[in-house]
Design a protein around this motif. Sequence first.
Motif, mmCIF file in Angstrom:
data_model
loop_
_atom_site.group_PDB
_atom_site.id
_atom_site.type_symbol
_atom_site.label_atom_id
_atom_site.label_comp_id
_atom_site.label_asym_id
_atom_site.label_seq_id
_atom_site.Cartn_x
_atom_site.Cartn_y
_atom_site.Cartn_z
ATOM 1 N N ALA A 1 62.096 -24.294 37.271
ATOM 2 C CA ALA A 1 61.778 -24.596 35.953
ATOM 3 C C ALA A 1 60.409 -25.763 35.737
ATOM 4 C CB ALA A 1 62.794 -25.333 35.088
ATOM 5 N N ALA A 2 59.282 -25.291 34.903
ATOM 6 C CA ALA A 2 58.330 -26.391 34.547
ATOM 7 C C ALA A 2 58.690 -27.360 33.658
ATOM 8 C CB ALA A 2 57.161 -25.363 34.141
ATOM 9 N N PHE A 3 58.370 -28.629 34.377
ATOM 10 C CA PHE A 3 58.667 -29.811 33.325
ATOM 11 C C PHE A 3 57.612 -29.811 32.208
ATOM 12 C CE2 PHE A 3 58.430 -34.327 32.120
ATOM 13 C CZ PHE A 3 59.809 -34.479 32.081
ATOM 14 N N MET A 4 58.242 -29.935 30.902
ATOM 15 C CA MET A 4 57.291 -30.050 29.713
ATOM 16 C C MET A 4 57.802 -31.323 29.118
ATOM 17 S SD MET A 4 57.500 -26.023 28.668
ATOM 18 C CE MET A 4 55.968 -26.126 27.978
ATOM 19 N N ASP A 5 56.786 -31.815 28.105
ATOM 20 C CA ASP A 5 56.831 -32.962 27.431
ATOM 21 C C ASP A 5 57.360 -32.645 26.065
ATOM 22 O OD1 ASP A 5 54.664 -32.108 26.521
ATOM 23 O OD2 ASP A 5 53.295 -33.789 26.935
ATOM 24 N N HIS A 6 57.412 -31.478 25.670
ATOM 25 C CA HIS A 6 57.758 -31.054 24.342
ATOM 26 C C HIS A 6 58.097 -29.258 24.487
ATOM 27 C CE1 HIS A 6 53.507 -29.759 23.952
ATOM 28 N NE2 HIS A 6 53.839 -28.922 22.780
ATOM 29 N N LEU A 7 58.590 -28.892 23.425
ATOM 30 C CA LEU A 7 59.029 -27.586 23.818
ATOM 31 C C LEU A 7 58.312 -26.768 22.849
ATOM 32 C CD1 LEU A 7 61.388 -25.988 25.259
ATOM 33 C CD2 LEU A 7 62.752 -25.862 23.210
ATOM 34 N N PRO A 8 57.445 -25.661 23.228
ATOM 35 C CA PRO A 8 56.597 -24.942 22.511
ATOM 36 C C PRO A 8 57.376 -24.080 21.418
ATOM 37 C CG PRO A 8 55.998 -24.723 24.706
ATOM 38 C CD PRO A 8 57.400 -25.402 24.700
ATOM 39 N N SER A 9 56.702 -23.844 20.331
ATOM 40 C CA SER A 9 57.336 -22.526 19.537
ATOM 41 C C SER A 9 57.728 -21.320 20.169
ATOM 42 C CB SER A 9 56.400 -22.368 18.393
ATOM 43 O OG SER A 9 56.846 -21.230 17.571
ATOM 44 N N GLY A 10 58.814 -20.728 19.846
ATOM 45 C CA GLY A 10 59.280 -19.425 20.576
ATOM 46 C C GLY A 10 60.042 -19.633 21.667
ATOM 47 N N TYR A 11 60.411 -20.774 22.092
ATOM 48 C CA TYR A 11 61.470 -21.159 23.079
ATOM 49 C C TYR A 11 62.797 -21.407 22.743
ATOM 50 C CZ TYR A 11 57.763 -21.372 26.797
ATOM 51 O OH TYR A 11 56.701 -21.175 27.613
ATOM 52 N N ALA A 12 63.775 -21.210 23.433
ATOM 53 C CA ALA A 12 65.226 -21.407 23.264
ATOM 54 C C ALA A 12 65.873 -21.406 24.801
ATOM 55 C CB ALA A 12 65.832 -20.342 22.487
ATOM 56 N N SER A 13 66.951 -22.111 24.462
ATOM 57 C CA SER A 13 67.808 -22.277 25.717
ATOM 58 C C SER A 13 68.364 -21.122 26.359
ATOM 59 C CB SER A 13 69.155 -23.499 25.417
ATOM 60 O OG SER A 13 70.198 -22.752 24.968
ATOM 61 N N LEU A 14 68.523 -21.091 27.669
ATOM 62 C CA LEU A 14 69.253 -19.747 28.314
ATOM 63 C C LEU A 14 70.367 -19.564 27.649
ATOM 64 C CD1 LEU A 14 68.619 -20.443 32.356
ATOM 65 C CD2 LEU A 14 67.075 -19.156 30.816
ATOM 66 N N ILE A 15 71.079 -20.463 27.149
ATOM 67 C CA ILE A 15 72.459 -20.336 26.702
ATOM 68 C C ILE A 15 72.313 -19.528 25.213
ATOM 69 C CG2 ILE A 15 74.582 -21.454 25.357
ATOM 70 C CD1 ILE A 15 74.222 -23.166 27.807
ATOM 71 N N SER A 16 71.399 -19.884 24.363
ATOM 72 C CA SER A 16 71.116 -19.337 23.091
ATOM 73 C C SER A 16 70.048 -18.125 22.800
ATOM 74 C CB SER A 16 70.847 -20.327 22.047
ATOM 75 O OG SER A 16 69.916 -20.789 22.334
ATOM 76 N N ILE A 17 69.355 -18.066 23.785
ATOM 77 C CA ILE A 17 68.185 -17.003 23.594
ATOM 78 C C ILE A 17 68.742 -15.882 23.619
ATOM 79 C CG2 ILE A 17 67.579 -16.759 25.976
ATOM 80 C CD1 ILE A 17 64.696 -17.240 24.704
ATOM 81 N N GLY A 18 69.751 -15.259 24.206
ATOM 82 C CA GLY A 18 70.149 -13.986 24.295
ATOM 83 C C GLY A 18 70.536 -13.425 22.745
ATOM 84 N N GLY A 19 71.026 -14.282 22.007
ATOM 85 C CA GLY A 19 71.308 -14.199 20.540
ATOM 86 C C GLY A 19 69.938 -13.581 19.839
ATOM 87 N N HIS A 20 68.924 -14.438 20.269
ATOM 88 C CA HIS A 20 67.432 -13.989 19.534
ATOM 89 C C HIS A 20 66.994 -12.610 20.094
ATOM 90 C CE1 HIS A 20 67.651 -18.040 17.543
ATOM 91 N NE2 HIS A 20 67.653 -18.374 18.835
ATOM 92 N N ALA A 21 67.238 -12.626 21.268
ATOM 93 C CA ALA A 21 66.648 -11.142 21.908
ATOM 94 C C ALA A 21 67.668 -9.947 21.775
ATOM 95 C CB ALA A 21 66.454 -11.302 23.387
ATOM 96 N N LYS A 22 68.869 -10.139 21.322
ATOM 97 C CA LYS A 22 69.879 -9.070 21.260
ATOM 98 C C LYS A 22 70.198 -8.654 22.585
ATOM 99 C CE LYS A 22 69.139 -7.761 16.561
ATOM 100 N NZ LYS A 22 68.084 -9.169 16.064
ATOM 101 N N CYS A 23 70.732 -9.587 23.363
ATOM 102 C CA CYS A 23 71.128 -9.280 24.872
ATOM 103 C C CYS A 23 72.032 -10.158 25.273
ATOM 104 C CB CYS A 23 70.015 -9.075 25.934
ATOM 105 S SG CYS A 23 69.398 -10.782 26.447
ATOM 106 N N ARG A 24 72.951 -9.706 26.206
ATOM 107 C CA ARG A 24 73.866 -10.547 26.564
ATOM 108 C C ARG A 24 73.474 -11.846 27.470
ATOM 109 N NH1 ARG A 24 78.935 -8.267 25.719
ATOM 110 N NH2 ARG A 24 79.872 -9.395 27.505
ATOM 111 N N PHE A 25 74.495 -12.885 27.438
ATOM 112 C CA PHE A 25 74.072 -14.353 28.318
ATOM 113 C C PHE A 25 73.801 -14.107 29.625
ATOM 114 C CE2 PHE A 25 76.147 -17.608 30.586
ATOM 115 C CZ PHE A 25 75.415 -18.371 30.654
ATOM 116 N N GLU A 26 74.932 -13.026 30.194
ATOM 117 C CA GLU A 26 74.697 -12.744 31.758
ATOM 118 C C GLU A 26 73.672 -12.142 32.027
ATOM 119 O OE1 GLU A 26 78.229 -10.114 29.967
ATOM 120 O OE2 GLU A 26 77.170 -12.077 29.414
ATOM 121 N N THR A 27 72.665 -11.267 31.129
ATOM 122 C CA THR A 27 71.833 -10.536 31.395
ATOM 123 C C THR A 27 70.622 -11.594 31.447
ATOM 124 O OG1 THR A 27 72.484 -8.810 30.288
ATOM 125 C CG2 THR A 27 70.022 -8.775 30.547
#
Length: 224
Positions: free
Chosen positions: A40-66
Motif C-alpha cells: 500500500a502507498a502511504f498517503m496524507d489524505h484520502l482522495p475522492s472515490g476511495y473506500a476501505s477494503l472492507i466496505s468498497i465491495g458494497g459500492h462495487a456490488k461485489c463480495r468482500f472476499e472478491t
Amino acid sequence: MLNRLVSVGLIGPRFDLPRLNPIYHPDDLKLLVEPLVGQAAFMDHLPSGYASLISIGGHAKCRFETVMRLACDGKLATLSRLDAIPKLDGLFVSLDDLRDQLEVPAPSGITRVEAKRLLRINSSTVAWLIRQGWLPAKTVKHHRYRRPVTLISREALEEFLNSYATLGMMAADGHTQAMHVARKLEKVGIFPLDLDCRLSKLYPRTPKLERLFDPGRMPEPTPS
C-alpha cells in the motif's frame, strides 16, 4: 469475515480434524494483512472515490472476499494507507480501480433507453411492451457497474416493427408533427391500438398505412 476469507483460500485452518471445528490462529489475519500493508502507498489524505477494503465491495456490488483476492494477488494498483501500520479497515482502494478489475465484456442487447430512442416512444410504453411480452427482455448485470440492466434483443425489436408502427417513428420520417400524422391516418380510417392514454400511440402495420407513411425499420447496427 473469517469464513469468507477461508472460502477463497486466503486463510486456512491450523488444525482441521474429523468431527471437530477447524482451529485458526489469531495471527492468521495479521499475516494476511501485513503483505498488503507493504504494497500500500502511504498517503496524507484520502482522495475522492476511495473506500476501505472492507466496505468498497458494497459500492462495487461485489463480495468482500472478491476484493481481498484481488488485493492479495496484487491487482489493485491504488491500494493505499493513511497510517504506518494500519489494520484491514485502514487499507483503501479506488472504486474505479476495483471496477476496472471486475469489468467484463458488455453483453449484447438494447437497453430501455435505447429502445425508447429507436422506437420514438415514451418510457412507460417501453415498460408496458416488456411486461406484455411484446418486447421480450432479460435482466443482466451491467458489465462495469454490476447493477441490474434490462436488455432487449435486436431481433425482438425487428419482430415488433414487422407487426406494429409507432406514431413517433412515422412523424420523424415525415419530418412533421405527430398530431398531423395521427389526423391524416384517422381520416382514412386507420386508428391506433386502444391503449392507456399515458402510452405512446401504436398502430398495426398494414399495407394501407405503409402507403401513407413509412413506419420505419431497425437501423443497421453501427460497426464496433
